[in-house]
Design an enzyme around this catalytic site. Structure first.
Site, mmCIF file in Angstrom:
data_model
loop_
_atom_site.group_PDB
_atom_site.id
_atom_site.type_symbol
_atom_site.label_atom_id
_atom_site.label_comp_id
_atom_site.label_asym_id
_atom_site.label_seq_id
_atom_site.Cartn_x
_atom_site.Cartn_y
_atom_site.Cartn_z
ATOM 1 N N GLY B 54 -2.735 7.572 0.669
ATOM 2 C CA GLY B 54 -1.609 7.447 -0.648
ATOM 3 C C GLY B 54 -0.518 6.322 -0.048
ATOM 4 N N SER B 55 0.038 5.853 -1.078
ATOM 5 C CA SER B 55 1.107 4.972 -1.213
ATOM 6 C C SER B 55 2.434 5.754 -0.612
ATOM 7 C CB SER B 55 1.462 4.249 -2.442
ATOM 8 O OG SER B 55 0.432 3.300 -2.801
ATOM 9 N N GLY B 56 3.141 5.091 -0.019
ATOM 10 C CA GLY B 56 4.833 5.678 0.358
ATOM 11 C C GLY B 56 4.769 5.712 1.666
ATOM 12 N N HIS B 57 3.758 5.246 2.545
ATOM 13 C CA HIS B 57 3.930 5.364 3.782
ATOM 14 C C HIS B 57 3.818 3.721 4.372
ATOM 15 C CE1 HIS B 57 2.824 9.485 3.813
ATOM 16 N NE2 HIS B 57 1.661 9.033 3.333
ATOM 17 N N ASP B 110 -7.711 12.739 0.364
ATOM 18 C CA ASP B 110 -8.408 11.669 1.003
ATOM 19 C C ASP B 110 -9.907 11.777 1.452
ATOM 20 O OD1 ASP B 110 -6.305 9.618 1.276
ATOM 21 O OD2 ASP B 110 -5.579 11.325 2.104
ATOM 22 N N HIS B 219 4.186 14.261 4.803
ATOM 23 C CA HIS B 219 4.687 14.716 3.252
ATOM 24 C C HIS B 219 5.386 16.055 3.522
ATOM 25 C CE1 HIS B 219 0.720 12.982 3.956
ATOM 26 N NE2 HIS B 219 0.955 12.031 2.810
#
Lengths: 213, 332
Positions: B54-57, B110, B219
């Protein structure tokens, strides 16, 4: 009067109604996910059903299975994450249950549900009690199998009622799978967001049939 | 709404990728039909390494594409795994006939999406193997290690796997080395304040003014305990103790150390943490081969940090020491 079956174009209309309903449920699902997850479920489902809506307006279909399958691939590729894989798998699996059908009747819907559940369980590995959408989907499929009538309208209502009850039961479970699993007992008292989504999908389908009757 | 320097929240993932590609100055390019990037030059016949999640990391994962690192990275939406068609497009763009190793954090989303992509790749004649990273000791007991989450330790596994993929000829061998690096990596985080998702503008969890959560996930997943704020040395001792006894790390071990900023913690605090970690390791006669301190695996503006240790052996050290060049990690 209840609806016995749906023609191909009526079924496409039903899928469109489901998509509109899910898009409108974005905030409700986001709030449910913020309680026990990372808060992105509503966004993902809304994005997914926007893609379904766009796909339905572009494509022409010759068979019921194509509507199910294209809905599944649209969700799979636009939602991403666990929700995309699971809800995509449900609709893609359901397509296998209605091979060759040009109408959707009660037996066809039963087969679609059973095939959808099988695909979801194969992909996600969740069982009853893990606090996932399977807790709503599996009892809904069981209720469908127990229904002996010929009315798609009645059947869809039974399916929705069973899913709703299953969704409510997830409030008494602690999460054992997915991102929420590490929240353990903190998830008690909250329904699993995925179980809310599948219940809503069945609700919007049942509502559509009710309004047709 | 939490303040963020963004345009339309729906565009953050694409705009992040655009900015990142420009920052690479030609070393990477976008893969068509996918929110993925690949190295501009990949040696023909090479086993390729695809990382993602996922993005955001940021800078994880796409910031680690480069020489002796990952060959490509595929990004999903914020905190959501990339979809199978995106992963498949990246796989096809990378494959040099020797197969592709998938390396990513161990999360249900994932796992499912990469597994579907692997099945699709197989049907197109591309071999893949998968190493799921589960370094977070806070997320499950050792008996259920494969239930653990992947956090900042991802960087160590990418570094070693990237080196192995540059030097070794078979997918099997690269897989073996990557899995070994994964098995010898342990991490533990702490959160002081939440991050937020751009599209909702809302914090991913709530925590009291004077509270912290030891072991909280990237998260906002629950950790091992919620506590009152405490001095740095006491906090670091608690975290390091949990990491050391898990592998366990022993006297005489040689490790690489990563102190990772989850987003909003200052370098000053990270250095204070490092001082205490080193004291604790010295006490146990564990030597530190290399130290990384900074923002490698973040969770938006979450305040907090994580500590990761990689235990080296001769083979891993050889791959760790290879030079590397990427946006977020460069080593001479």
């Amino acid at each position: 009067m209840t609806v016995e079956k749906l023609s191909l174009s009526e079924f496409k209309g039903a899928m469109l109604a489901i998509a509109d309903g899910m898009i409108a449920s974005k905030d409700l699902l986001t709030q449910a996910d913020q309680a026990i997850g990372d808060g992105d479920h509503g966004i993902g489902m809304a994005r997914g059903f926007e893609a379904v809506k766009a796909m339905l307006s572009e494509k022409n279909f010759a068979q019921i299975e194509e509507v199910f399958f294209s809905t599944g691939t649209s969700l799979l590729s636009s939602i991403g994450g666990a929700s995309g894989a699971i809800f995509g798998s449900f609709f893609m699996g359901a397509a296998k249950g209605v091979k060759g059908c040009i109408e959707l009747d009660a037996p066809g819907f039963k087969n679609a549900l059973a095939a959808g559940l099988e695909m979801v369980k194969k992909r996600g590995g969740a069982n009853i009690g893990d606090k996932t959408m399977v807790d709503a989907l599996e009892p809904a499929v069981q209720a469908a199998m127990a229904y002996n009538g010929n009315s798609l309208g009645e059947l869809s209502l039974q399916v929705y009622i069973a899913a709703e009850a299953g969704m409510q039961r997830t409030k008494t479970f602690t999460a054992r799978i997915g991102k929420a699993k590490t929240l353990g007992e903190r998830t008690l008292g909250f329904a699993d967001p995925g179980s809310i989504s599948i219940t809503l999908i069945f609700k919007f389908f049942s509502d559509y049939l009710k309004q047709m009757a | 709404m939490i303040k963020k320097v963004i345009n339309n929240p729906k565009d953050v993932v694409v705009e992040t990728a655009d900015g990142l590609i420009l920052a690479y100055h030609g070393d990477v390019k976008k893969i068509e039909n996918s929110n993925a990037i690949k190295r501009t030059e990949i040696r023909p016949g090479k086993v390729c390494l695809l990382v993602g999640g996922g993005s955001g990391h940021e800078p994880l994962f796409a910031g680690f594409v480069g020489e002796n690192l990952a060959d490509g990275a595929v990004s999903g939406n914020v905190f959501a795994a990339p979809a199978p068609d995106q992963i498949l497009a990246a796989t096809k763009a990378l494959d040099q006939g020797k197969g592709v190793l998938y390396l990513y954090g161990n999360y249900a989303g994932d796992n499912m999406n990469f597994d579907i992509a692997a099945e699709l790749a197989e049907s197109e004649g591309i071999a893949t193997k998968t190493v799921r990273i589960y370094d977070d000791v806070a997320s499950a007991p050792l008996e259920r290690i494969t239930d653990r989450r992947g956090i900042a330790g991802d960087l160590f596994v990418i570094k070693i796997a990237g080196g192995a993929a540059a030097k070794l000829d078979s997918l099997e061998e690269v897989y073996r080395v990557a899995a070994k690096a994964r098995d010898l990596t342990r991490s533990m985080g702490v959160a002081l304040a939440p991050g937020s998702i751009p599209e909702t503008g809302q914090p991913t969890f709530t925590i009291g003014e004077g509270e912290i959560e030891i072991g909280m996930g990237l998260h906002g997943e629950a950790g091992v305990s919620r506590e009152k704020m405490m001095p740095a040395d006491e906090l670091v001792s608690r975290m390091t103790d949990l990491i050391l006894k898990d592998l366990p790390f022993k006297s005489g071990d040689e490790v690489c150390l990563l102190i990772n900023n989850l987003g909003a913690t200052t370098m000053m605090e990270l250095l204070i943490v490092n001082r205490k970690v080193r004291a604790l390791l010295a006490e146990k006669q564990i030597t530190v081969h290399d130290t990384l301190i900074g923002s490698y695996c973040t969770s938006q503006e979450m305040a907090g940090f994580s500590i990761s240790l990689l235990k080296l052996d001769g083979e891993l050290k050889q791959y760790y020491d290879l030079p590397a060049k990427s946006f977020a990690f460069t080593k001479g």
